[in-house]
Design an enzyme around this catalytic site. Sequence first.
Site, PDB file in Angstrom:
ATOM      1  N   PHE A   1      65.799 -21.346  14.945  1.00  0.00           N
ATOM      2  CA  PHE A   1      66.799 -22.207  14.295  1.00  0.00           C
ATOM      3  C   PHE A   1      66.200 -23.061  13.186  1.00  0.00           C
ATOM      4  O   PHE A   1      66.777 -24.072  12.795  1.00  0.00           O
ATOM      5  CB  PHE A   1      67.468 -23.103  15.342  1.00  0.00           C
ATOM      6  CG  PHE A   1      68.075 -22.316  16.480  1.00  0.00           C
ATOM      7  CD1 PHE A   1      69.251 -21.608  16.303  1.00  0.00           C
ATOM      8  CD2 PHE A   1      67.451 -22.255  17.724  1.00  0.00           C
ATOM      9  CE1 PHE A   1      69.804 -20.855  17.330  1.00  0.00           C
ATOM     10  CE2 PHE A   1      67.989 -21.504  18.758  1.00  0.00           C
ATOM     11  CZ  PHE A   1      69.172 -20.803  18.562  1.00  0.00           C
TER      12      PHE A   1
ATOM     13  N   ALA B   1      80.280 -32.732   1.147  1.00  0.00           N
ATOM     14  CA  ALA B   1      81.095 -31.837   0.318  1.00  0.00           C
ATOM     15  C   ALA B   1      80.405 -31.573  -1.017  1.00  0.00           C
ATOM     16  O   ALA B   1      79.648 -32.404  -1.497  1.00  0.00           O
ATOM     17  CB  ALA B   1      82.460 -32.476   0.069  1.00  0.00           C
TER      18      ALA B   1
ATOM     19  N   CYS C   1      70.469 -17.297   4.745  1.00  0.00           N
ATOM     20  CA  CYS C   1      70.942 -17.210   6.134  1.00  0.00           C
ATOM     21  C   CYS C   1      72.447 -17.355   6.290  1.00  0.00           C
ATOM     22  O   CYS C   1      73.124 -16.402   6.659  1.00  0.00           O
ATOM     23  CB  CYS C   1      70.227 -18.264   6.974  1.00  0.00           C
ATOM     24  SG  CYS C   1      68.439 -18.095   6.872  1.00  0.00           S
TER      25      CYS C   1
HETATM   26  C1  UGA Z   1      70.174 -22.530   8.178  1.00  0.00           C
HETATM   27  C2  UGA Z   1      70.391 -23.270   9.506  1.00  0.00           C
HETATM   28  O1  UGA Z   1      70.658 -24.646   9.231  1.00  0.00           O
HETATM   29  C3  UGA Z   1      69.150 -23.144  10.390  1.00  0.00           C
HETATM   30  O2  UGA Z   1      69.382 -23.772  11.641  1.00  0.00           O
HETATM   31  C4  UGA Z   1      68.871 -21.655  10.613  1.00  0.00           C
HETATM   32  O3  UGA Z   1      67.700 -21.462  11.401  1.00  0.00           O
HETATM   33  C5  UGA Z   1      68.663 -20.993   9.265  1.00  0.00           C
HETATM   34  O4  UGA Z   1      69.836 -21.169   8.445  1.00  0.00           O
HETATM   35  C6  UGA Z   1      68.414 -19.527   9.512  1.00  0.00           C
HETATM   36  O5  UGA Z   1      69.316 -18.847   9.975  1.00  0.00           O
HETATM   37  O6  UGA Z   1      67.261 -19.085   9.347  1.00  0.00           O
HETATM   38  P1  UGA Z   1      68.838 -23.116   5.924  1.00  0.00           P
HETATM   39  O7  UGA Z   1      69.317 -21.797   5.389  1.00  0.00           O
HETATM   40  O8  UGA Z   1      67.416 -23.507   5.727  1.00  0.00           O
HETATM   41  O9  UGA Z   1      69.094 -23.193   7.507  1.00  0.00           O
HETATM   42  O10 UGA Z   1      69.735 -24.208   5.212  1.00  0.00           O
HETATM   43  P2  UGA Z   1      70.718 -25.376   5.677  1.00  0.00           P
HETATM   44  O11 UGA Z   1      69.998 -26.648   5.736  1.00  0.00           O
HETATM   45  O12 UGA Z   1      71.524 -24.971   6.831  1.00  0.00           O
HETATM   46  O13 UGA Z   1      71.667 -25.411   4.391  1.00  0.00           O
HETATM   47  C7  UGA Z   1      72.434 -24.276   4.040  1.00  0.00           C
HETATM   48  C8  UGA Z   1      73.250 -24.535   2.816  1.00  0.00           C
HETATM   49  O14 UGA Z   1      74.328 -25.422   3.121  1.00  0.00           O
HETATM   50  C9  UGA Z   1      72.530 -25.145   1.631  1.00  0.00           C
HETATM   51  O15 UGA Z   1      72.912 -24.457   0.462  1.00  0.00           O
HETATM   52  C10 UGA Z   1      73.011 -26.580   1.617  1.00  0.00           C
HETATM   53  O16 UGA Z   1      72.968 -27.134   0.337  1.00  0.00           O
HETATM   54  C11 UGA Z   1      74.420 -26.427   2.143  1.00  0.00           C
HETATM   55  N1  UGA Z   1      74.975 -27.645   2.773  1.00  0.00           N
HETATM   56  C12 UGA Z   1      74.387 -28.171   3.880  1.00  0.00           C
HETATM   57  C13 UGA Z   1      76.107 -28.250   2.248  1.00  0.00           C
HETATM   58  O17 UGA Z   1      76.673 -27.801   1.230  1.00  0.00           O
HETATM   59  N2  UGA Z   1      76.611 -29.352   2.863  1.00  0.00           N
HETATM   60  C14 UGA Z   1      76.061 -29.887   3.962  1.00  0.00           C
HETATM   61  O18 UGA Z   1      76.585 -30.891   4.479  1.00  0.00           O
HETATM   62  C15 UGA Z   1      74.907 -29.274   4.487  1.00  0.00           C
END
Ligand code: UGA
Length: 435
Positions: free
Chosen positions: A151, A254, A262
């Site tokens: 995760f 937002a 991922c």
């Molecule tokens: C995500 C999951 O959070 C991890 O738990 C998981 O292990 C990982 O995928 C995976 O499957 O390997 P990650 O891809 O590193 O992790 O990124 P996140 O922090 O989840 O962010 C994903 C996207 O959502 C980013 O583009 C971020 O900018 C966006 N985001 C995040 C938003 O637009 N709003 C938010 O409130 C949070």
Amino acid sequence: MALKISVIGTGYLGATHAACMSSLGFDVIGIDVDPAKVATLARGEIPFYEPGLDTLLKEQVSSGRLTFSSQIQDASDCDVHFICVGTPQVKDGLAADLTYVNSSVEAVGAIAKNGSLVVGKSTVPVGTAARLQSRLQEINPQLDLAWNPEFLREGFAVEDTLHPNRLVVGVTNDRAESILKEIYASNLAENTPWVRADLPTAELVKVAANSFLATKISFINAMAEICEAAGGDVTVLAKAIGYDPRIGSRFLQAGIGFGGGCLPKDIRAFMARAEELGAKQAVEFLREIDAINLRARQRVIELVRRDLSEDLRGKKVAVLGAAFKPDSDDVRDSPALDIAVQIQAAGALVTVHDPKAMTNAEKRFPVLNFASSIEDCVRDAEIVLHLTEWKIYREIDPVAIKELVSQAIIIDGRNALDREKWLAAGWKFRALGRS
Ligand code: UGA
């Protein structure tokens, strides 16, 4: 004697896992089919940006506990083999491409010693682990397989690997569980929640978690659309609903939505797999989650047109941010770059800046212009788009930078800038979900 570990696939997940396992005192060998990557890692260098991992990897390589090789035979004396290869989206559909997972299990099955445990960490469609277990036992009945989803978040990879908020192990017998308990003894000592599951549940936990996170982000982005239509402010709305502990405030930022290697491909692969299982309807809502997410990118482009003109030809646009999120140089399915490329394709002259992801962005989209400083990026711009919320962009002085642009208009695509400060400096300030 301490268990010997191999990590097959040394990309983001594998390189981090290998270095972290070594830091726990295990002898670890990282295996990858790419000899160039192996050579880089063996020198103690990482081929991507991840805070803290470079130091840890160097330390572990110099300790002698962590080695790398492109020859799977070099892992034949290991007790546990972690499969950490990628499962990207297939080119012609929504499903996950299992080529690398399948070939690693074949390769490891051929060299693993009797009694060793193969542990999948890659994100796979439910049912894959059971199939791979049968295949492994066909190759050698003395081998066993478990599934232990990961995760970790990019940007926090080391912390998340060494101190995960839970450990999920999909096993079919007690022996496999006890081997995994030996590996994760330090986490168990810290009382990290331990969830034993069967193979399909363990696989599903991972895609369910990522689907939930994607849903949360698209939910707040849907509320942003409503706020725009009704004259509300989504940042205030998010804050207010987040105080309810059943909802929680995290992942309610937002903006231009989720990208990366991922979330987008995992929800798509989940839909594809559910359809194969005859349970398509159960996750049909993920199609809408995907659509809301992609729509956020279009909404930014509409704002640009509204402020500049329908015809974007020749317009100078500055884009701050290329990575899919801050503290990462990963540009896979980056919403920021997608927007930059679409605006460029409409005829605008787009210049992009990012503190870490420029090399990767330039490799992928050489048509864009790149500037090595924020100042060069915004010089003469008719509009500035803030698309990845790096800390350095929050520290920009709007007064000073106003001198450089030709028109002081900024769109905050991440709702992360201090609106009052920018307005006070005389900028037109636009943001998604804020009227
Ligand atoms: C995500 C999951 O959070 C991890 O738990 C998981 O292990 C990982 O995928 C995976 O499957 O390997 P990650 O891809 O590193 O992790 O990124 P996140 O922090 O989840 O962010 C994903 C996207 O959502 C980013 O583009 C971020 O900018 C966006 N985001 C995040 C938003 O637009 N709003 C938010 O409130 C949070």
